[in-house]
Structure formats: structure tokens, C-alpha cells
Design a protein around this motif. Structure first.
Motif, PDB file in Angstrom:
ATOM      1  N   TYR A   1       0.823  -1.214   0.000  1.00 39.74           N
ATOM      2  CA  TYR A   1       0.000   0.000   0.000  1.00 39.74           C
ATOM      3  C   TYR A   1       0.856   1.262   0.000  1.00 39.74           C
ATOM      4  O   TYR A   1       0.563   2.225  -0.715  1.00 39.74           O
TER       5      TYR A   1
ATOM      6  N   SER B   1      -8.140  -2.834  -4.020  1.00 39.24           N
ATOM      7  CA  SER B   1      -8.703  -4.071  -3.492  1.00 39.24           C
ATOM      8  C   SER B   1      -7.593  -4.849  -2.812  1.00 39.24           C
ATOM      9  O   SER B   1      -6.432  -4.786  -3.216  1.00 39.24           O
ATOM     10  N   GLY B   2      -7.959  -5.568  -1.787  1.00 42.92           N
ATOM     11  CA  GLY B   2      -6.974  -6.320  -1.010  1.00 42.92           C
ATOM     12  C   GLY B   2      -7.025  -5.879   0.439  1.00 42.92           C
ATOM     13  O   GLY B   2      -7.926  -5.161   0.867  1.00 42.92           O
ATOM     14  N   GLN B   3      -6.048  -6.311   1.206  1.00 43.02           N
ATOM     15  CA  GLN B   3      -6.002  -6.004   2.630  1.00 43.02           C
ATOM     16  C   GLN B   3      -5.035  -4.853   2.873  1.00 43.02           C
ATOM     17  O   GLN B   3      -3.830  -5.069   2.999  1.00 43.02           O
TER      18      GLN B   3
ATOM     19  N   ALA C   1      -5.038  -2.833   5.574  1.00 42.55           N
ATOM     20  CA  ALA C   1      -4.614  -2.804   6.978  1.00 42.55           C
ATOM     21  C   ALA C   1      -3.723  -3.996   7.331  1.00 42.55           C
ATOM     22  O   ALA C   1      -2.871  -3.904   8.200  1.00 42.55           O
ATOM     23  N   GLY C   2      -3.891  -5.114   6.653  1.00 45.05           N
ATOM     24  CA  GLY C   2      -3.148  -6.318   6.988  1.00 45.05           C
ATOM     25  C   GLY C   2      -1.710  -6.318   6.507  1.00 45.05           C
ATOM     26  O   GLY C   2      -0.922  -7.176   6.879  1.00 45.05           O
TER      27      GLY C   2
ATOM     28  N   GLY D   1      -0.749  -6.926   3.530  1.00 42.13           N
ATOM     29  CA  GLY D   1      -0.575  -7.810   2.376  1.00 42.13           C
ATOM     30  C   GLY D   1      -0.572  -7.029   1.079  1.00 42.13           C
ATOM     31  O   GLY D   1      -0.684  -5.804   1.065  1.00 42.13           O
TER      32      GLY D   1
ATOM     33  N   VAL E   1      -1.740  -5.254  -2.219  1.00 42.49           N
ATOM     34  CA  VAL E   1      -2.943  -4.522  -2.593  1.00 42.49           C
ATOM     35  C   VAL E   1      -2.923  -4.358  -4.102  1.00 42.49           C
ATOM     36  O   VAL E   1      -1.882  -4.093  -4.699  1.00 42.49           O
TER      37      VAL E   1
END
Length: 192
Positions: free
Chosen positions: A138, A163-165, A167-168, A170, A172
Motif C-alpha cells: 500500500y 482491493s486487497g487487505q 490494513a493487513g 498484504g 494490494v
């Protein structure tokens, strides 16, 4: 009789002289406040009223028939100045290379970008668009957006989908639709 009334009132005034002194002091303060505060602002209020009336009548004059034409001609001249600042259409390959450099500089996984012409718009400006699909962290995607916005060329970000995580931490995926404009020639306008 008048002397008698005066004779009777004199002791009353003397007895309540503090009260009458406070009343006279308050009256004097009110007069000073009026002279300094209120009358001093009369000139400022009149000036502000004149400015307001000028602005108000100026707005009405601009909506008149002749002034609408003047505004239109000024806007047309501004657009022509903007058009003259645009690069020529033959620079589209350079701009595609510039976008691809921005992508690779950020270390992002993306397909090469190619700008596609969408036709001539008003005042012989040619619109080119591109769709960029990028995947990465991100923070890197944010940096890519900042690079695109700060690029010396004009890029309009028309659509952005993440789209994707986020906050995690991973990967994006970002889909970005951008547009840019080039100066067309009058020969291109004749062909259309």
C-alpha cells in the motif's frame, strides 16, 4: 412658588448626591461611547456598504448579455493558452515511457502502460487514456500516486479502485484510469 419647589428639591439633591453623581457619570460615559465608538464607525460602515453595493451590482452586470460574451471570450482565450502549453501528439510515446519509469521506479508489478487516443476534444486537444493495474504494498501504491500527481506532465486520475487487505500489510491491487491531453493540429480536425 418656584422658589419653594426649588427649596424643597435642594435638600433631596444634597441627600442623594452620590446617586445623582453616578447618574451624571453614566450619562457622560454614554455620550463619550456614542461619539467615539458609534460615530467613529459610521465612516467604516458607509465604506463597507459601498463595497457591498459595488460587489452586488458587479455581479448583476456580469450576468448581462454583453458581459456573458466577454466571459466566454476570456474563457476561450484561457483554453487556447492552456492548449498551447500542452505537448504535441507525437510526444505520446515519451509520456508512456515516463509512466512506465514511474512504475518500475517504485518496484511495482505492472503491465507496461500504453496510452490510447480517444479522439479530438474542444479546441483541438487530443485525449489519451490508459488503464494501469498494479499490485504491491500500500505504501508503494501511495508513492506511485504521488509521483503521478507530481509529474511534470498533466495526468488526470479519473478512476481509482483499491482491493486487497490495506490494513493487513498484504499485497494490494490498484486499478487506475488516467487521461492526458495533447495539442492537436488543425489537419487532424479536418480529418475528423
Amino acid at each position: 412658588m418656584r422658589q419653594m419647589d426649588y427649596q424643597r428639591l435642594l435638600p433631596v439633591f444634597r441627600q442623594y448626591r452620590i446617586f445623582w453623581s453616578v447618574c451624571a457619570f453614566c450619562l457622560l460615559l454614554n455620550l463619550l461611547f456614542y461619539l467615539i465608538g458609534v460615530r467613529g464607525q459610521d465612516a467604516e460602515v458607509a465604506e463597507l456598504r459601498n463595497i457591498y453595493l459595488e460587489l452586488r451590482t458587479g455581479g448583476k452586470e456580469q450576468s448581462g448579455g454583453d458581459n456573458i460574451l466577454e466571459q466566454f471570450l476570456r474563457a476561450k482565450a484561457d483554453l487556447q493558452v492552456f492548449r498551447s502549453m500542452l505537448p504535441e501528439e507525437k510526444a505520446s510515446e515519451d509520456i508512456s515511457l515516463e509512466l512506465n519509469r514511474l512504475l518500475t521506479r517504485g518496484g511495482l508489478d505492472a503491465m507496461p502502460v500504453t496510452l490510447k487516443p480517444e479522439g479530438i476534444v474542444d479546441l483541438l486537444m487530443i485525449r489519451y487514456t490508459a488503464e494501469i493495474r498494479v499490485e504491491g504494498a500500500y505504501s508503494r501504491l501511495k508513492q506511485l500516486l504521488a509521483d503521478i500527481q507530481n509529474a511534470p506532465r498533466l495526468f488526470c486520475i479519473e478512476d481509482l479502485v483499491l482491493s486487497g487487505q490495506i490494513a493487513g500489510g498484504g499485497p494490494v491491487e490498484m486499478t487506475l484510469h488516467i487521461a492526458t491531453y495533447f495539442r492537436g493540429s488543425s489537419q487532424a480536425a479536418d480529418q475528423q
